[in-house]
Design a protein around this motif. Structure first.
Motif, short mmCIF file in Angstrom:
data_model
loop_
_atom_site.label_atom_id
_atom_site.label_comp_id
_atom_site.label_asym_id
_atom_site.label_seq_id
_atom_site.Cartn_x
_atom_site.Cartn_y
_atom_site.Cartn_z
N VAL A 85 8.18 -1.67 0.87
CA VAL A 85 7.17 -2.72 1.09
C VAL A 85 7.49 -3.50 2.36
O VAL A 85 6.59 -3.81 3.16
CB VAL A 85 7.08 -3.65 -0.14
N MET A 86 8.75 -3.83 2.56
CA MET A 86 9.12 -4.59 3.77
C MET A 86 8.84 -3.79 5.04
O MET A 86 8.33 -4.34 6.02
CB MET A 86 10.58 -5.02 3.68
N PHE A 87 9.17 -2.49 5.03
CA PHE A 87 8.86 -1.66 6.19
C PHE A 87 7.34 -1.51 6.37
O PHE A 87 6.85 -1.50 7.50
CB PHE A 87 9.52 -0.29 6.09
N GLY A 88 6.62 -1.42 5.28
CA GLY A 88 5.17 -1.33 5.37
C GLY A 88 4.56 -2.58 5.95
O GLY A 88 3.65 -2.52 6.79
N VAL A 89 5.06 -3.75 5.53
CA VAL A 89 4.56 -5.01 6.08
C VAL A 89 4.90 -5.12 7.56
O VAL A 89 4.07 -5.53 8.37
CB VAL A 89 5.12 -6.20 5.27
#
Length: 113
Positions: free
Chosen positions: A101-105
């Motif tokens: 999720v952090m990489f996606g954001v």
């Protein structure tokens, strides 16, 4: 009511509640007192976190006249990471959804800029 009583109604209420809790805890067994103390500490912890979030929202809204929900998003990321580490600290694979999720954001923010 006189002026002193009107000014100090909140501390007096807190004092009365604490005295009542101490009176109730005085008649309990040792195990129940430990449970009450743990419950009170948990309640104070949750109340302090709620106060910090609410005061942060009111501060941002008061200064910028915009309610910035990004603070809530960061808080939820931190809550998810904390719960994952608390629930199962030995498995690093449990943190993989958070990393994804952090990489996606970060990717989505990079694409928007």
């Amino acid at each position: 009511m006189n002026r002193f009583a009107k000014r100090n109604i909140s501390p007096a209420t807190v004092g009365v509640v604490l005295v009542l809790l101490l009176v109730v805890a005085n008649g309990m067994r040792s195990a129940n007192v430990k449970q009450w103390v743990t419950l009170i500490q948990s309640g104070l912890y949750l109340a302090s976190i709620t106060f910090l979030v609410a005061s942060g929202f009111s501060l941002i809204f008061g200064l910028m006249d915009v309610l910035n929900f990004a603070h809530g998003t960061i808080l939820m990321f931190g809550a998810y990471a904390g719960y994952t580490v608390f629930a199962n600290p030995r498995l690093f694979l449990n943190t993989m959804p958070l990393v994804v999720v952090m990489f996606g954001v970060a990717w989505a923010v990079g694409m928007g800029a």
